[in-house]
Write an enzyme that holds these catalytic residues in place. Structure first.
Site, mmCIF file in Angstrom:
data_model
loop_
_atom_site.group_PDB
_atom_site.id
_atom_site.type_symbol
_atom_site.label_atom_id
_atom_site.label_comp_id
_atom_site.label_asym_id
_atom_site.label_seq_id
_atom_site.Cartn_x
_atom_site.Cartn_y
_atom_site.Cartn_z
ATOM 1 N N HIS A 1 -3.128 -12.908 4.139
ATOM 2 C CA HIS A 1 -3.724 -11.945 5.054
ATOM 3 C C HIS A 1 -5.222 -12.201 5.197
ATOM 4 C CE1 HIS A 1 -0.226 -9.553 3.303
ATOM 5 N NE2 HIS A 1 0.170 -9.955 4.494
ATOM 6 N N CYS B 1 0.820 -1.215 0.000
ATOM 7 C CA CYS B 1 0.000 0.000 0.000
ATOM 8 C C CYS B 1 0.848 1.257 0.000
ATOM 9 C CB CYS B 1 -0.889 0.025 1.235
ATOM 10 S SG CYS B 1 -1.967 -1.387 1.268
ATOM 11 N N TYR C 1 -5.432 -13.296 -4.933
ATOM 12 C CA TYR C 1 -4.750 -12.989 -3.669
ATOM 13 C C TYR C 1 -5.528 -13.522 -2.475
ATOM 14 C CZ TYR C 1 -3.503 -9.463 0.050
ATOM 15 O OH TYR C 1 -3.151 -8.788 1.202
ATOM 16 N N ASP D 1 4.200 -11.150 9.370
ATOM 17 C CA ASP D 1 4.611 -11.161 7.959
ATOM 18 C C ASP D 1 5.463 -9.922 7.699
ATOM 19 O OD1 ASP D 1 2.736 -10.113 5.047
ATOM 20 O OD2 ASP D 1 4.692 -11.093 5.117
#
Lengths: 253, 312, 706
Positions: free
Chosen positions: C173, C31, C170, C268
């Site tokens: 997460h 991001c 994806y 992570d």
């Protein structure tokens, strides 16, 4: 009190190097220039003595081309009063004895009470100019000085030997002393001092008779890369043993 | 035309560099003469009577310890009498005090910090480094029958084997010594300045935890080394910044740099790669430090450290 | 300068699906706060990495449909043709530099609160998110499943049209595909839940459909978390991940492998406080041992030797970076050119991530002041224009983060002479002692990088051990003076809660201490018991608590806030930091404010207690972490006592201050302030920042006419 400080503009190589066409020196484009580190200690020592005496003159003297005045400006910015640069084309790549001959006439004409130089220059590392100069001036000398106290007609200095042992020496003055790093904390020059140094006088002089050069560079080259480390075999005890041998061998001279 | 070696001694002991000078002299053409200038030169003649030495020249002087005028005048005397083609001194603090003066006064050839010498066409070629040891250069001495050379210590093996040199006493005029020895002051431990230490024991990430540092501090002391370290230990606060070797720390050039558990990051190598002798111990055979080290061992550094401690 | 041959392997091309990466450097999806709605900032930001040598550069998580709306957090969006246009800029600029563009197609399910779109997200089971509050998903039936899979396919086609070379399905997460795979999120009893094959079905089908739609033109990437560290409820390596890789290896072109779920995704994006580089290599290696397709992954890699080892040891084929690409977008190029000492290494502070977590702001970076400013302010991290007023000498007083940065950039802009003068014996300011706090060793890279750069600059001189007073500054001989004297922790208990000092607070007493006194001045913390008062809310209070408790003190950490160190939730450091404090037996007292300090005790009352009843805390020492103050004495003396006129007549034409001595701030912002001043030193009024470009829609008056 007048003190002459001999300074040198030294060249430092980065990671790349090319040589001149005749391979007798490094191509100057690959060099970064600065005032020799030892000479800033010598200059500081001279300034401290002048300041302590209350009045006097510190004269910086250098052998070098016009660009070498940058290094001298450093000494002037620190507080040296004026400078003299000595040059002729004969002095390109000169060995330290020849440089000493070039310095001798000028220094003699200043009639100094003390002559200071650095122990060695970081680019040539001959550690010879100061001592050779002393001889040509007919002056007593001490090399590798780490402490200096002026007396009356003599000076008491510390001469630092390998391993840190100090030889306390009494030397007749005027004398030539080669100054070791760490003897003092060279003062920094403010921007004002640097600007003022641009206005200080640097006289240009030609050298007298330079005689026969004491040596001549036949060629310079990049040393061949070694094969890497020689690896020590055996168990931890054998390795330790060998390490001790190597250390002992290297340290005892 | 002989080669003259001037023996160096300190406080009654012959300095090992003298034996290296003898080896160098032997490799050149001409008989080898060794000058012993001392208050009691006889005490040192045996030590220099080695295989390959043809002549020992003793010069008795009044001064107990080295004084540069005394040495210079004695050697001048020897040069006047013997006309050696080469005068070999060590590149040491002592020789810096008179070697160049000798060359200047007598108009001789000169070079210092020389690590190789050879014969060529009747003359000598000396090799030394320039520009912070990044390049080497060959020097010649045109126009000089006699050359003063200050040789870099540890560049030659010390000479050995019993010799059968003749011993000749040479009279030197009583010297006017304008720089006189007064006293000795022993070397101080003092504040850490790793840039002036002759022997650095340097530790890196390989030592693992802060608790392990003590073992290496003790080892450094036992070995007579000054402790230094790579950056990570300083960043972590285990070691003060004054001991950091590297681009953002200090650049060092000790005689011996013993690197334990240092992998050899570029920034670290920049700070120590011109050290005299680099010995590296690391359990990673690919560690970059081995590219600049002279000697290396792929080993467990704690085991090696333990074994070293036993030897001291 | 030449590349070290040991690093050659990092520059070998590699095939992924129908595309070729020109080297092994990959900017993983991350991001930046720009999304699709600040397309120029987005494009310029990403292009900088391509210019810096990255062979592939990804968007951040890219929403495939309005049901996947993460507002207040900023994601990219590929919902319609206008999004295609906007993200197309990014693709074009990447292609110009020879880099591949990747779109991380994302559907968040219950984690996406849809606060802008007001849609309802769908999920395998109806359980609220463990990450967001008050978000209930609709439980998917088969029609929902087909529809959402259709969203992926349509979004993939839009991605292809925009120019993306790689499209992701994806899941990492804990986003939708991984929710199906994971029992914690999937309590279904139909063919999409229960057994491994069932739980894997949704993801596998979606990959197949996306591949059918765009697989000839685009490489298909799958980002998967190998282990959520939640035991059997979470994804597990052996039970779920490796079989999934084996099952889908044929239909996937590249595997993007990491660990963790979403609620503790700091496992992570590891802070340097707790983890070293390469933390996930064992999991990445496990996947690589069963996958035939290339494997990529992150690990906060900054050291090329570690990167080479990761490839040679069979852990990764492609080295991905997120944060190291933010701190130095030119990392690959510098390795290629052998300029390793120019690499601006990530310090793992996670300030960049904290901006996304807060939701809304663009990213910032402690090490790299130009991160996010590529378009807004036109700043290039490696290019500096010669200053128009370069013919001036500059004095920078103070070599902390702001001063170092300012001197460095002024040097790079060719100012005639820059003197960086520092009272202490070394560069760094507060960054000399902050890295000595537990776990913060890598933060020293802030100083190390600048030290090396300043050393290389011929026109910048660093002068230590020199404390200048006002007269010294005035007479120094500079034409431009920059005061960067930093800040200090309040010694009197002044704080942002009561806006007052605290009765009895006085750090000159032996039993009261400020952070500097402990860390920089070596003041001893007396006795066994210590109360740390933390009104700050970031790391200082907890770091000192950890340090003192590790040294054997009995520590009470008191704050007026409801949480200790709330900002550390944004930097993902909170969970592990809490664990450490718990393990060390630190007593945590929230919602309390001291009313008085007396030797031997602290009196404090609950902030919501209207009667202000005081509790007593016995203690031997008190540490004041109440607020920071500017060290502005020198600046004030020069401006107020000496006066600007007097300075002007000395030849000083510019007089500025930067960093904490203006106002205390994050180190990232202090460095930014030094950088900005140096970039704008030749504007008409350098003290006032130039306006930056704002990406917003400007409506002309005429548009109102209907």
């Amino acid at each position: 009190m007048k003190i002459v400080v001999c300074v040198k503009q030294v060249g430092a190589l980065g990671d790349e190097v090319e040589f001149t066409d005749d391979e007798r020196d490094v191509d100057p484009d690959y060099l970064d220039y600065a005032l020799n580190e030892w000479d800033s200690y010598a200059t500081e020592e001279a300034l401290k003595l002048r300041d302590a005496a209350g009045d006097g003159e510190v004269v910086a003297v250098t052998v070098g081309e016009e660009d070498a005045e940058d290094a001298m400006r450093r000494a002037l910015a620190m507080g040296a009063d004026r400078g003299v640069r000595i040059w002729s084309d004969e002095l390109v790549g000169a060995d330290p004895i020849t440089v000493a001959r070039a310095l001798a006439d000028v220094v003699r004409s200043e009639s100094p009470d003390l002559v200071l130089s650095g122990v060695q220059s970081s680019d040539a590392v001959q550690a010879a100019t100061g001592t050779a100069l002393a001889e040509l001036l007919g002056l007593p000398r001490v090399a590798v000085v780490t402490k200096l106290e002026l007396g009356n007609g003599t000076a008491t200095v510390h001469r630092e030997l390998e391993g840190g042992l100090i030889d306390v020496v009494e030397v007749d003055t005027p004398a030539v002393l080669t100054i070791q790093t760490g003897i003092n904390e060279p003062r920094y020059a403010t921007l004002r001092a640097i600007k003022q140094a641009e206005q200080k006088e640097i006289e240009l002089r030609e050298p007298g008779d330079l005689g026969t050069p004491a040596s001549r560079v036949r060629r310079m080259f990049v040393p061949p890369k070694g094969e890497g480390a020689e690896m020590l075999d055996g168990d931890a005890s054998a390795v330790a043993q060998r390490i001790k041998e190597l250390v002992d061998e290297r340290m005892k001279s | 035309m002989s080669v003259l070696v001037v023996a160096e001694h300190l406080r009654g002991e012959l300095r090992p560099v003298t034996l290296e000078l003898i080896s160098a002299a032997k490799s050149l053409d001409g008989p080898v003469a060794v000058a012993v200038i001392a208050k009691d030169p006889g005490a040192l003649t045996d030590a220099v009577n080695l295989e390959g030495v043809d002549e020992i020249l003793t010069v008795q002087v009044e001064q107990e310890e080295f004084e540069n005028d005394v040495y210079q005048q004695a050697v001048e005397q020897l040069v006047a009498e013997r006309s050696p083609r080469a005068i070999l001194l060590g590149f040491t603090v002592g020789s810096m005090g008179y070697g160049p003066a000798l060359a200047a006064k007598l108009g001789l050839g000169f070079a210092s910090d020389v690590f190789a010498v050879r014969e060529e066409g009747g003359g000598l070629i000396a090799e030394r480094s320039f520009y912070g040891a990044k390049v080497n250069g060959e020097l010649e001495f045109p126009g000089h029958d006699s050359v003063v050379l200050l040789l870099r210590p540890t560049s030659w093996q010390p000479a050995e084997g019993a010799g059968s040199a003749s011993v000749t006493a040479v009279q030197a005029p009583s010297a006017t010594s304008r720089a006189r020895h007064k006293d000795w002051v022993e070397a101080q431990a003092g504040d850490v300045d790793i840039t002036t230490a002759d022997f650095l024991l340097s530790v890196g990430r390989g030592i693992g935890d802060k608790e392990n540092l003590e073992q290496f501090e003790e080892l450094a002391e036992s070995m007579g080394a000054t402790l230094s370290s790579s950056r990570p230990l300083v960043d972590a606060g285990w070691v003060p910044g004054a001991r950091q070797v590297g681009q953002s720390g200090k650049t060092v050039k000790p005689k011996v740099y013993l690197a334990l558990g240092i992998s050899g990051a570029v920034q670290h190598l920049a700070g120590m790669k011109t050290s005299g002798t680099i010995i590296a111990v690391n359990n990673d055979p690919e560690a970059a430090i081995f590219n600049v080290a002279h000697y290396g061992a792929v080993a467990d550094l704690f085991e090696v450290a333990e074994e070293l401690e036993k030897l001291y | 300068m030449a590349r070290d041959p040991r690093h050659d392997i990092l520059f070998e091309p590699i095939q992924i699906g129908p595309k070729t990466m020109k080297n092994r450097f990959y900017q993983i999806p991350h991001c930046n706060g720009f999304g699709s709605e600040k397309p120029m900032s987005q494009a310029y930001f990403r292009a900088m990495k391509a210019e810096g040598g990255y062979a592939a550069v990804c968007t951040e998580y890219c929403s495939i449909h309005p049901e996947s709306d993460d507002t207040h957090r900023v994601s990219a969006r590929l919902w319609d043709d206008d999004d295609i246009k906007n993200l197309g800029f990014m693709c074009d600029m990447l292609h110009e530099h020879g880099a591949l563009a990747a779109a991380e197609l994302w559907y968040g399910g219950p984690h996406a609160p849809c606060m802008e779109t007001r849609c309802v997200p769908r999920a395998p089971s109806q359980i609220p998110s463990d990450f967001e509050h008050l978000t209930y998903p609709k439980e998917m039936d088969k029609d929902d499943i087909r529809m959402v899979q259709g969203f992926y396919v349509e979004a993939a086609k839009r991605a292809r049209e925009a120019g993306f070379d790689i499209v992701y399905v994806y899941g990492s997460h804990s986003y939708l595909p991984q929710q199906f795979l994971t029992p914690y999120y999937n309590r279904r009893t139909d063919e999409y839940g229960g057994s491994f094959e069932n739980r894997a079905r949704f993801w596998r089908e979606t990959i197949e459909q996306v591949r059918d739609a765009v697989g000839d033109d685009c490489a298909i990437a799958v980002r998967m978390s190998t282990d959520m560290f939640m035991g059997e409820a979470g994804t597990q390596l052996e039970r779920d991940c490796l079989p999934f890789v084996e099952m889908c290896d044929e239909i996937v072109d590249v595997w993007d492998i990491n660990v963790s779920g979403i609620s503790e995704w700091g496992e992570d994006a590891t802070p340097s406080r707790f983890y070293e580089s390469g933390r996930m290599l064992p999991w990445q290696k496990a996947v690589k041992s069963v996958a035939k397709k290339p494997v990529l992954g992150v690990g906060r890699f900054t050291n090329p030797d570690l990167m080479v080892e990761a490839i040679e040891s069979g852990s990764l084929d492609i080295i991905a970076t997120c944060r190291p690409s933010i701190s130095d977008p030119w990392l690959p190029r510098k390795i290629d050119e052998g300029r390793l000492d120019d690499i601006r290494e990530c310090i793992g502070c996670n300030i960049c991530i904290s901006r996304w977590e807060i939701g809304g702001p663009p990213l910032i970076c402690t090490q790299n002041a130009t991160a996010g400013e590529e378009y807004r302010r036109g700043w290039h991290p490696e290019k500096f224009e010669e200053a128009e007023n370069a013919d001036n000498d500059v004095l920078v007083v103070g070599a902390g983060p702001a001063g170092m940065e300012c001197a460095m950039v002024l040097g790079k802009r060719g100012m005639r002479r820059v003197h960086l003068v520092e009272a202490k014996d070394d560069m760094g300011g507060i960054m000399r002692w902050i890295p000595q706090l537990p776990g913060l060793g890598e933060w020293a890279r802030v100083v190390n990088y600048r030290k090396i750069q300043i050393d290389k600059l011929k026109n910048v001189e660093f002068i230590p051990s020199t404390e200048l007073d006002a007269a010294g500054v005035k007479e120094y001989g500079a034409e431009i003076v920059v005061v960067a004297t930093g800040g200090y922790w309040a010694t009197d208990g002044l704080n942002g809660c009561t806006h007052d000092t605290i009765p009895g607070a006085d750090s000159s007493l032996p039993w009261q201490l400020t952070p500097e006194q402990i860390m920089d001045e070596g003041k001893e913390v007396p006795g066994e018991r210590v109360v740390i008062l933390d009104n700050d809310g970031y790391y200082m209070g907890v770091s000192l608590a950890e340090k003192l408790a590790s040294e054997g003190k009995k520590v009470t950490l008191m704050t007026h806030l409801g949480h200790i160190a709330p900002y550390m939730h944004f930097t993902l450091e909170a969970p592990n930091q809490h664990r450490i404090l718990h393990r060390l037996g630190v007593e945590i007292v929230t919602y309390h404010m001291p009313t008085k300090f007396e030797e031997g005790r602290v009196l404090a009352s609950h902030v919501y207690d209207e009667h202000g009843h005081e509790h007593e805390f016995e203690t031997d020492a008190v540490v004041l972490v109440t607020q920071r103050r500017s060290n502005e004495a020198l600046y004030r003396e020069l401006k107020d006592t000496v006066g600007l006129d007097a300075l002007t007549s000395e030849g000083i034409s510019g007089f500025y201050r930067i960093g904490d001595c203006e106002a205390p701030r994050l180190t990232a912002d202090a460095i930014f302030s030094g950088h900005r001043l140096a970039r704008e030193i030749d504007t008409d009024n350098p003290e006032v920042p130039l306006p930056f470009k704002r990406e917003r829609r400007v409506v002309e008056r005429e548009a109102l006419a209907v």
